[in-house]
Scaffold this active site. Structure first.
Site, PDB file in Angstrom:
ATOM      1  N   HIS A   9      44.867  39.293  47.542  1.00 22.10           N
ATOM      2  CA  HIS A   9      44.838  38.130  48.438  1.00 22.10           C
ATOM      3  C   HIS A   9      45.210  36.845  47.700  1.00 22.10           C
ATOM      4  O   HIS A   9      45.016  36.718  46.488  1.00 22.10           O
ATOM      5  CB  HIS A   9      43.455  37.984  49.083  1.00 22.10           C
ATOM      6  CG  HIS A   9      42.361  37.659  48.104  1.00 22.10           C
ATOM      7  ND1 HIS A   9      42.141  36.382  47.623  1.00 22.10           N
ATOM      8  CD2 HIS A   9      41.434  38.447  47.528  1.00 22.10           C
ATOM      9  CE1 HIS A   9      41.124  36.400  46.792  1.00 22.10           C
ATOM     10  NE2 HIS A   9      40.677  37.638  46.706  1.00 22.10           N
ATOM     11  N   ARG A  60      39.723  36.868  53.514  1.00 21.45           N
ATOM     12  CA  ARG A  60      40.814  36.400  52.655  1.00 21.45           C
ATOM     13  C   ARG A  60      41.907  37.463  52.502  1.00 21.45           C
ATOM     14  O   ARG A  60      43.089  37.127  52.415  1.00 21.45           O
ATOM     15  CB  ARG A  60      40.271  35.945  51.301  1.00 21.45           C
ATOM     16  CG  ARG A  60      39.455  36.973  50.529  1.00 21.45           C
ATOM     17  CD  ARG A  60      38.664  36.272  49.421  1.00 21.45           C
ATOM     18  NE  ARG A  60      37.966  37.157  48.513  1.00 21.45           N
ATOM     19  CZ  ARG A  60      36.718  37.591  48.688  1.00 21.45           C
ATOM     20  NH1 ARG A  60      36.067  37.259  49.788  1.00 21.45           N
ATOM     21  NH2 ARG A  60      36.141  38.358  47.778  1.00 21.45           N
ATOM     22  N   GLU A  87      36.183  43.642  47.590  1.00 23.50           N
ATOM     23  CA  GLU A  87      36.052  43.198  46.209  1.00 23.50           C
ATOM     24  C   GLU A  87      34.785  43.793  45.589  1.00 23.50           C
ATOM     25  O   GLU A  87      33.864  44.229  46.297  1.00 23.50           O
ATOM     26  CB  GLU A  87      35.990  41.656  46.170  1.00 23.50           C
ATOM     27  CG  GLU A  87      35.755  41.008  44.812  1.00 23.50           C
ATOM     28  CD  GLU A  87      36.803  41.362  43.774  1.00 23.50           C
ATOM     29  OE1 GLU A  87      36.871  42.542  43.374  1.00 23.50           O
ATOM     30  OE2 GLU A  87      37.522  40.461  43.324  1.00 23.50           O
ATOM     31  N   HIS A 182      41.720  43.122  46.762  1.00 22.71           N
ATOM     32  CA  HIS A 182      41.107  42.170  45.838  1.00 22.71           C
ATOM     33  C   HIS A 182      41.362  42.562  44.394  1.00 22.71           C
ATOM     34  O   HIS A 182      41.762  43.690  44.099  1.00 22.71           O
ATOM     35  CB  HIS A 182      39.606  42.108  46.126  1.00 22.71           C
ATOM     36  CG  HIS A 182      39.312  41.852  47.569  1.00 22.71           C
ATOM     37  ND1 HIS A 182      39.103  40.590  48.078  1.00 22.71           N
ATOM     38  CD2 HIS A 182      39.231  42.707  48.623  1.00 22.71           C
ATOM     39  CE1 HIS A 182      38.897  40.678  49.383  1.00 22.71           C
ATOM     40  NE2 HIS A 182      38.980  41.945  49.736  1.00 22.71           N
TER      41      HIS A 182
END
Length: 247
Positions: A9, A60, A87, A182
């Site tokens: 991202h 995100r 993440e 991520h």
């Protein structure tokens, strides 16, 4: 030949503030939106166009994918989202300033928490404002499965079954797969694909917003070295990621 596109991202609002983010759901910064747009432009310019998309459940990554696919005129492709692409959970560090954490705990402990393969940060308290307890996006999960901290090793443990059972099927069907996720979930996948050792993975930094492409054989093993669609920008971006915490 199966093709895999990995996109970390774009810069988030908390990346901009130099905060540990993990599973906290924050949006892209203005810079991050530009990075996502550039990612889509690169996909279109290089004619590396996905057939299907996988994202985490964090905004995100979803924003990055949507902006990039809009630029590449691929908003219509099928999308699947999973917490297994989230993440790494940073435990009690979530919401803390990286530079302040470095100053408080010292270089050795900071680096161990941030980059070691098997040592997780301290667990987050259920009553922390940055805990995921009660988060609606995980309401269908067993609460015992929702992490309160993670090492990279634990990220790989929850990621690889999803890779093998779900994502791999699309690749083996000949589809070009894009994963918008991520830094740590993608590092875990790259470690698996490239056979990077537990020690050497600490040196791998994935830049934000620049597509990384793998061409795979029928066993989903890389048939050639992976490559960024903008190598120079990727090198600069990776160096910036490596220096996080020193601001």
């Amino acid at each position: 030949m199966p093709k895999l596109i990995l996109v970390r991202h774009g810069q988030s609002e908390w990346n901009e503030k130099n905060l540990f983010t993990g599973w906290v759901d924050v949006r892209l910064s203005a810079v991050g939106e530009k990075e996502a747009k550039r990612a889509g432009q690169l996909l279109k310019e290089k004619n590396v166009l996905p057939d299907v998309l996988y994202t985490s459940k964090l905004s995100r990554a979803i924003q990055t994918a949507n902006i990039a696919l809009s630029e590449a005129d691929r908003l219509w492709i099928p999308v699947t989202r999973s917490w297994r692409l989230n993440e790494r959970h940073y435990g009690a560090l979530q919401g803390k300033d990286k530079a302040a954490t470095l100053a408080e705990y010292g270089e050795e402990k900071f680096t161990t928490w941030r980059r070691s393969f098997a040592v997780p940060p301290p667990v987050i308290a259920d009553d922390s404002e940055f805990s995921q307890k009660g988060d609606a996006r995980y309401k269908d999960m067993d609460p015992k499965v929702i992490p309160t901290t993670e090492s990279l090793s634990l990220v790989i443990d929850r990621l690889l079954p999803y890779w093998e059972d779900v994502i791999a099927k699309d690749l083996l069907d000949g589809k070009t797969v894009m994963i918008a996720a991520h830094g740590n979930s993608l590092r875990g996948l790259v470690k698996h694909l490239e056979g990077i050792s537990d020690d050497d993975i600490a040196k791998l930094n994935i830049p934000t917003g620049i597509p990384l492409v793998f061409e795979l054989d029928d066993n989903l093993v890389p048939s050639k070295p992976s490559y960024y669609l903008d190598p120079e920008a990727a090198a600069a971006g990776a160096a910036a990621v490596a220096n996080q915490g020193k601001k």
